[in-house]
Scaffold this motif. Structure first.
Motif, PDB file in Angstrom:
ATOM      1  N   ILE A  51       5.680 -40.089   6.425  1.00  0.00           N
ATOM      2  CA  ILE A  51       5.393 -41.434   5.925  1.00  0.00           C
ATOM      3  C   ILE A  51       5.727 -42.492   6.975  1.00  0.00           C
ATOM      4  CG2 ILE A  51       5.964 -43.174   4.180  1.00  0.00           C
ATOM      5  CD1 ILE A  51       6.736 -40.814   2.330  1.00  0.00           C
ATOM      6  N   GLU A  52       6.971 -42.476   7.463  1.00  0.00           N
ATOM      7  CA  GLU A  52       7.464 -43.530   8.347  1.00  0.00           C
ATOM      8  C   GLU A  52       7.232 -43.212   9.821  1.00  0.00           C
ATOM      9  OE1 GLU A  52      11.497 -44.530   7.406  1.00  0.00           O
ATOM     10  OE2 GLU A  52      11.129 -44.607   5.250  1.00  0.00           O
ATOM     11  N   THR A  53       6.826 -42.006  10.130  1.00  0.00           N
ATOM     12  CA  THR A  53       6.558 -41.465  11.473  1.00  0.00           C
ATOM     13  C   THR A  53       7.826 -41.119  12.242  1.00  0.00           C
ATOM     14  OG1 THR A  53       6.399 -43.577  12.691  1.00  0.00           O
ATOM     15  CG2 THR A  53       4.393 -42.763  11.602  1.00  0.00           C
ATOM     16  N   LYS A  54       9.006 -41.335  11.688  1.00  0.00           N
ATOM     17  CA  LYS A  54      10.227 -40.841  12.318  1.00  0.00           C
ATOM     18  C   LYS A  54      11.343 -40.769  11.290  1.00  0.00           C
ATOM     19  CE  LYS A  54      12.424 -45.098  14.038  1.00  0.00           C
ATOM     20  NZ  LYS A  54      13.033 -45.733  15.238  1.00  0.00           N
ATOM     21  N   ALA A  55      12.295 -39.866  11.548  1.00  0.00           N
ATOM     22  CA  ALA A  55      13.467 -39.706  10.676  1.00  0.00           C
ATOM     23  C   ALA A  55      14.507 -38.910  11.440  1.00  0.00           C
ATOM     24  CB  ALA A  55      13.091 -38.998   9.366  1.00  0.00           C
ATOM     25  N   ALA A  56      15.730 -38.900  10.921  1.00  0.00           N
ATOM     26  CA  ALA A  56      16.806 -38.136  11.548  1.00  0.00           C
ATOM     27  C   ALA A  56      17.775 -37.664  10.477  1.00  0.00           C
ATOM     28  CB  ALA A  56      17.546 -38.979  12.592  1.00  0.00           C
ATOM     29  N   LEU A  57      18.436 -36.547  10.742  1.00  0.00           N
ATOM     30  CA  LEU A  57      19.526 -36.056   9.903  1.00  0.00           C
ATOM     31  C   LEU A  57      20.808 -36.145  10.716  1.00  0.00           C
ATOM     32  CD1 LEU A  57      18.072 -32.908   8.084  1.00  0.00           C
ATOM     33  CD2 LEU A  57      18.563 -35.143   7.089  1.00  0.00           C
ATOM     34  N   LEU A  75      20.488 -38.530   5.549  1.00  0.00           N
ATOM     35  CA  LEU A  75      19.148 -38.809   6.057  1.00  0.00           C
ATOM     36  C   LEU A  75      19.113 -40.231   6.598  1.00  0.00           C
ATOM     37  CD1 LEU A  75      16.081 -38.044   6.286  1.00  0.00           C
ATOM     38  CD2 LEU A  75      15.817 -39.127   4.034  1.00  0.00           C
ATOM     39  N   LEU A  76      18.626 -40.390   7.812  1.00  0.00           N
ATOM     40  CA  LEU A  76      18.430 -41.704   8.401  1.00  0.00           C
ATOM     41  C   LEU A  76      16.955 -42.071   8.305  1.00  0.00           C
ATOM     42  CD1 LEU A  76      20.668 -41.512  11.618  1.00  0.00           C
ATOM     43  CD2 LEU A  76      21.292 -42.179   9.290  1.00  0.00           C
ATOM     44  N   ASP A  77      16.685 -43.156   7.588  1.00  0.00           N
ATOM     45  CA  ASP A  77      15.324 -43.658   7.455  1.00  0.00           C
ATOM     46  C   ASP A  77      15.340 -45.169   7.620  1.00  0.00           C
ATOM     47  OD1 ASP A  77      16.485 -44.518   5.118  1.00  0.00           O
ATOM     48  OD2 ASP A  77      15.265 -43.279   3.789  1.00  0.00           O
ATOM     49  N   SER A  78      14.240 -45.821   7.294  1.00  0.00           N
ATOM     50  CA  SER A  78      14.155 -47.268   7.504  1.00  0.00           C
ATOM     51  C   SER A  78      15.141 -48.041   6.637  1.00  0.00           C
ATOM     52  CB  SER A  78      12.726 -47.749   7.216  1.00  0.00           C
ATOM     53  OG  SER A  78      12.352 -47.451   5.877  1.00  0.00           O
ATOM     54  N   GLU A  79      15.515 -47.505   5.484  1.00  0.00           N
ATOM     55  CA  GLU A  79      16.446 -48.197   4.602  1.00  0.00           C
ATOM     56  C   GLU A  79      17.885 -48.125   5.099  1.00  0.00           C
ATOM     57  OE1 GLU A  79      16.095 -46.891   0.614  1.00  0.00           O
ATOM     58  OE2 GLU A  79      14.065 -47.676   0.325  1.00  0.00           O
ATOM     59  N   SER A  80      18.200 -47.098   5.886  1.00  0.00           N
ATOM     60  CA  SER A  80      19.585 -46.920   6.346  1.00  0.00           C
ATOM     61  C   SER A  80      19.867 -47.655   7.647  1.00  0.00           C
ATOM     62  CB  SER A  80      19.890 -45.426   6.525  1.00  0.00           C
ATOM     63  OG  SER A  80      19.015 -44.840   7.476  1.00  0.00           O
TER      64      SER A  80
END
Length: 473
Positions: A131-137, A158-163
């Motif tokens: 969805i966001e084109t990137k993420a990280a754990l 989970l690291l996403d746009s909200e974090s």
């Protein structure tokens, strides 16, 4: 790119410059918020998106009236992402080991499956990337128990746009040598504090800014490697079909406007009407005035009425909608599993035939594994490093255990066909009993199942004098 150590040496205590170089996105034109909005149903990313349809203005001056046009949205992005995640990591998760360190492997498996709940976290991770084109754990150690009896454990976030923001940093060999996370929090006085965390294999450096300049602190990284798994893709999962999606939603919205206008029949009246029925009247009729012809022939004339209806949409519009619908699903390798499509599948369809029907989706899942398969193996490596710190006696065994995590495809197996194949392999003598048990989906505990079979064989052999099949003696 210069390494984090080089940046510290180059800029010294000018922390703003260091942070500026570490917080550069790997993709210049990434529009994360727009991707998220479109995934949720907003349609304004492109000039031809249905959300940008302008309302119609009828009349002029005081008689001017604004008519709202239809803006119908089909949430194809959510359907495409849901299916892609299911085929990529939605099947049964299999955690296996190529070594003999049972205690170490059992500890890893318990930590992986129960403590970290990695099956769910991996699905969230893959979904966010699509969805966001990137993420990280982000993996981090925790302390449990009383102060005098500390027990280290692991957790994952989970690291996403909200974090907050997060950025990988790569060296000249394209290996990640640092990972930066920036977010805002509150201090004891409820004032905003900007926090920047930089993870390297050796240490975790934290920059904080309450007012004025950043302040830096550092601590040892207990993992001995960057405790972050990062993945990205160049565009959201549905980007290849956005023009088809816009055309489909626009055409359907215009069709809805036409239906609103033409769906209710119009009554055409020919001649002078004497009376019209009320809307609540039962047995409605229209009465026309009767007039004698001026020719004097004694004949009378009267008006007539008929309905004006729109019998059906043009065939060209119907064909266009069908072609757009099929194109959206086929171009994203997404099976159309609507009820009308699956109701005709016969109960006797073989497992191989069923997989062939979903071959396109399975091939796409294999392609996605080029990104996510590598990420999952790095997750395994990070978890092993974490366990090896707080359970050091298992460190060597875990590193040599050759632990692997795979996800089966979500298509249900034809159990009857599979068991018949195993039985035939046993009868033909081309597969050992151990291998048959390992491949038997009904055998939950392989070792116990094998022991039970051998005990039954020994019991039968003692009564009948038969040779024990599969015996190690």
């Amino acid at each position: 790119m210069p390494s984090f150590k080089d940046l510290l040496a180059k800029h010294g205590k000018d922390y703003d410059k260091i942070i500026s170089e570490l917080t550069k996105d790997t993709i210049d034109d990434r529009k994360t918020e727009e991707y998220i909005d479109e995934y949720k149903g907003k349609r304004e990313r492109r000039s031809k998106s249905v959300g940008k349809r302008e309302n119609k203005i009828i009349g002029e001056g005081t008689d001017k009236k604004i008519v709202e046009v239809a803006k119908l949205v089909f949430n194809f992005p959510k359907k495409i992402v849901r299916t892609a995640v299911a085929f990529c990591v939605g099947g049964d998760m299999v955690v296996s080991s190529g070594g003999d360190a049972d205690d170490a492997f059992n500890l890893f498996k318990t930590t992986w499956e129960k403590k970290l709940k990695m099956k769910n976290n991996i699905k969230k991770f893959v979904r966010t990337v699509m969805i966001e084109t990137k993420a990280a754990l982000l993996f981090y150690p925790i302390t449990e128990g009383e102060e005098d009896d500390k027990v280290m454990g692991l957790r994952v976030s989970l690291l996403d746009s909200e974090s907050g923001e997060f950025y990988p940093h790569f060296d000249k060999y394209k290996d990640m040598d640092a990972f930066t996370r920036r977010y805002k929090t509150k201090n004891e006085d409820d004032k905003d504090v900007t926090v920047v965390e930089v993870y390297t294999a050796e240490q975790i450096t934290t920059f904080t800014k309450e007012s004025g300049d950043y302040q830096m602190t550092a601590k040892k990284n207990l993992f001995g490697k960057i405790p972050v798994v990062y993945a990205e893709q160049s565009q959201p999962e549905w980007e290849d079909i956005v023009t088809l999606m816009d055309a489909f939603e626009m055409r359907l919205s215009r069709l809805a406007d036409s239906n609103d206008y033409f769906a209710e029949p119009l009554l055409k009246l020919f001649g002078e009407v004497e009376s019209l029925p009320g809307k609540d009247k039962v047995g409605k009729m229209v009465k026309f005035k009767m007039e004698k012809n001026l020719s004097g022939d004694g004949k009378v004339s009267h008006g007539d009425a008929e309905y004006l209806t729109w019998d059906q949409m043009p065939d060209s519009t119907k064909l266009e909608l069908e072609q757009l619908w099929n194109g959206i699903f086929s171009m994203t390798s997404t099976p159309d599993l609507s009820f009308d499509n699956v109701k005709g599948i016969g109960a006797n369809l073989s497992g191989i035939a069923l997989k062939m029907m979903f071959l396109d989706a399975l091939l796409k899942a294999q392609e996605n594994q080029e990104t996510f398969g590598e990420a999952i193996q790095r997750m395994v490596s990070v978890v092993i490093a974490g366990i090896g710190y707080w359970e050091s006696k298992y460190k060597k065994d875990l590193e040599e255990a050759d632990i692997e995590v795979k996800h089966n495809d979500p298509i249900p197996d034809d159990l009857k066909e599979w068991l018949e194949s195993l039985g035939q392999a046993k009868a033909d003598g081309v597969m050992s009993l151990e291998t048959i048990i390992d491949n038997n989906p009904l055998a939950k505990d392989k070792k116990k199942e094998l022991e039970s079979i051998r005990k039954e064989q020994q019991s039968n052999a003692s009564r009948e004098g038969d040779t024990i099949i599969g015996s190690q003696e």
